[in-house]
Design an enzyme around this catalytic site. Structure first.
Site, PDB file in Angstrom:
ATOM      1  N   LYS A 139       0.836  -1.207   0.000  1.00 15.01           N
ATOM      2  CA  LYS A 139       0.000   0.000   0.000  1.00 15.01           C
ATOM      3  C   LYS A 139       0.875   1.264   0.000  1.00 15.01           C
ATOM      4  CE  LYS A 139      -3.979   0.360   2.488  1.00 15.01           C
ATOM      5  NZ  LYS A 139      -4.748   0.508   3.746  1.00 15.01           N
TER       6      LYS A 139
ATOM      7  N   LYS B 235     -19.373  10.021  18.416  1.00 17.72           N
ATOM      8  CA  LYS B 235     -19.225   9.312  17.132  1.00 17.72           C
ATOM      9  C   LYS B 235     -20.223   8.159  17.015  1.00 17.72           C
ATOM     10  CE  LYS B 235     -18.065   7.749  13.358  1.00 17.72           C
ATOM     11  NZ  LYS B 235     -17.093   7.663  12.340  1.00 17.72           N
TER      12      LYS B 235
ATOM     13  N   ASN C  38     -23.638   8.060  14.352  1.00 20.42           N
ATOM     14  CA  ASN C  38     -23.909   7.034  13.339  1.00 20.42           C
ATOM     15  C   ASN C  38     -25.172   6.243  13.676  1.00 20.42           C
ATOM     16  OD1 ASN C  38     -21.909   7.755  11.648  1.00 20.42           O
ATOM     17  ND2 ASN C  38     -20.611   5.970  11.958  1.00 20.42           N
TER      18      ASN C  38
ATOM     19  N   GLY D 128     -34.963   3.033   0.836  1.00 18.60           N
ATOM     20  CA  GLY D 128     -34.225   2.242  -0.155  1.00 18.60           C
ATOM     21  C   GLY D 128     -34.120   0.791   0.267  1.00 18.60           C
TER      22      GLY D 128
ATOM     23  N   CYS E 268     -19.292   1.300   8.001  1.00 18.77           N
ATOM     24  CA  CYS E 268     -19.479   2.043   9.247  1.00 18.77           C
ATOM     25  C   CYS E 268     -20.779   1.708   9.967  1.00 18.77           C
ATOM     26  CB  CYS E 268     -19.390   3.537   8.970  1.00 18.77           C
ATOM     27  SG  CYS E 268     -17.714   4.014   8.566  1.00 18.77           S
TER      28      CYS E 268
END
Ligand code: UDX
Length: 429
Positions: A35, A204, A208, A253, A260
């Site tokens: 990477k 956090k 979410n 949807g 996540c």
């Protein structure tokens, strides 16, 4: 300022490139040699709009460097961001071993005062563990601070989310760390919320979880719309115009996916349980999300009752548009259900096919949407890429064996589709 970022994944690389872009000197570290070689050669290991340009520009101006050696970043930087992955264990709990390994590495090579900042999404109270680990290996008693600075970067718009955020959250324990981190973010124009470390960590997961809840809520409402004959888009707009609710994240949807939401929800439910709270609300959010994929499959199965040997054309594999990421993508679940029922799958995605091929080899991958439609018994839309909104629908109809379109993202107008002779099903309308 001099910054080290440990981890060159979506979060680490975006963070590194954006900090360099606003004028800081950044060393980005990853233990994956290939990477780092790729990055040093000016290539990005994944698709993220605007990121390649930012990386190339800042490598050229020498504000951004890549290395496999954490020690280089530790020696040269005051602020060290931990942006390594926290993959889910079988129980749903995040595996924090990469985070603690980095903390240990930093601690054993620290030469002067450092701020070690959690950037990865971690459970509340991880800051305490990071601090303990650093203390354990900090043989020379070098002064340090731990801080939490969660990211709110969406794949597909990560660079803009970093440079024009709704807010910046900084969790600190000392004035020294607070002042340095405020200075770091000075070039970015956004409200900054300074909290204690635990609150920052919790912000956090709570953010979410709330967003996932909004999606499951609107998906549940879409079911009621279908049952009652109401229209989900009108209902979503009607509730979203209330500023307390807001218009964003109310698109019904096939359910949320990605690396996540599914993982963070599971982790949050686990953490809550460990602290003594049964977070049943979030369990229901997860259940609705799973059910939404099953419901979508049922729509296809109802139109084509015998799926055995039917050819289904899939448009969109990534978990959302503008990314090549297929981790926890609804497409995987839906395709697997179709294949189990005996259907043959053809598919196209503008960016995610290389990743999809690795985990779904039994698919005929096509060059474009028209090839997908050719001789298919139905066209199934799973991801709302912009290109799919502009298709020549007359051509699609001629290519399909039957004019069936099942749209999991409501990208077409039902009336127009009906007028054009399609048998058209979508979500909540
Ligand atoms: C998310 C958060 O938004 C970001 O702040 C966090 O830091 C990382 O996780 P991301 O996973 O990139 O970002 O995608 P996001 O845009 O939030 O979408 C997540 C999923 O929800 C996608 O599968 C998307 O299709 C779905 N979604 C989103 C809906 O189904 N309806 C909506 O209205 C919005």
């Amino acid at each position: 300022m001099k910054i080290g970022v440990i981890g060159a994944g979506y979060v680490g690389l975006t963070t590194s490139a954006c900090f360099a872009h606003i004028g800081h000197s950044v060393i980005c570290v990853d233990n994956d040699e290939e990477k780092i070689r790729t990055l040093q050669n000016g290539k990005i290991p994944f698709y993220e709009p605007k990121l390649k340009h930012l990386v190339t520009k800042n490598v050229k101006s020498k504000r951004l460097k890549f290395t496999t050696k954490t020690i280089e970043a530790v020696k040269e930087s005051v602020i060290l961001f931990i942006a390594v992955s926290t993959p889910p264990k079988k129980t749903g709990k995040p595996n924090l071993s990469y985070v603690t390994n980095v903390a240990r590495e930093i601690s054993s090579t620290m030469n002067e005062y450092k701020i070690i900042v959690e950037k990865s999404t971690v459970p509340v109270k991880t800051g305490e563990k990071v601090k303990e680990t650093i203390n354990l290996y900090n043989k020379n008693n070098i002064p340090f601070d731990v801080a939490s600075n969660p990211e709110f970067l969406r794949e597909g718009s990560a660079v803009d989310d970093f440079l024009q955020p709704d807010r910046i959250v900084i969790g600190v324990e000392s004035k020294r760390a607070k002042d340095i981190l405020l200075e770091l973010y000075k070039p970015i124009n956004a409200p900054i919320l300074v909290t204690d470390i635990k609150s920052a960590e919790l912000i956090k997961h709570a953010s979410n979880a709330f967003l996932a809840m909004k999606i499951s809520f609107i998906n549940a409402i879409s079911v009621i719309c279908e049952m009652s004959g109401a229209s989900i888009e009108k209902v979503a707009r009607g509730i979203g115009l209330d500023k307390r609710i807001g218009l964003n994240f109310l698109n019904a949807g096939v359910g949320y996916g990605g690396f996540c939401f599914p993982k963070d929800l599971k982790a949050f439910i686990q953490i809550a349980a460990e602290l003594g709270y049964d977070f049943r609300l979030l369990k229901e959010v997860e259940r609705i999300n799973e059910e939404q994929k099953q419901r979508f499959f049922n729509k296809v199965a109802k139109l084509l009752p015998n799926l055995k040997n039917k050819q289904i054309g899939i448009l969109g594999l990534s978990f959302k548009p503008n990314t090549d990421d297929i981790r926890f993508a609804p497409s995987i679940d839906i395709i697997s259900r179709l294949q189990t029922a005996g259907a043959k799958i053809k598919a196209f995605d503008p960016y995610a096919m290389n990743n999809a091929k690795k985990i779904m080899p039994n698919i005929e991958y096509c060059k474009n949407p028209y090839q997908v439609a050719e001789n298919s018994d139905a066209l199934v839309i799973i991801t709302e890429w912009d290109d799919f909104k502009k298709l020549d629908l007359n051509k699609i109809k001629k290519l399909l064996k039957r004019p069936i379109v099942v749209d999991g993202r409501n990208i077409y107008d039902p009336k127009t589709m009906g007028k054009n002779g399609f048998i058209y099903q979508s979500i909540g309308r």
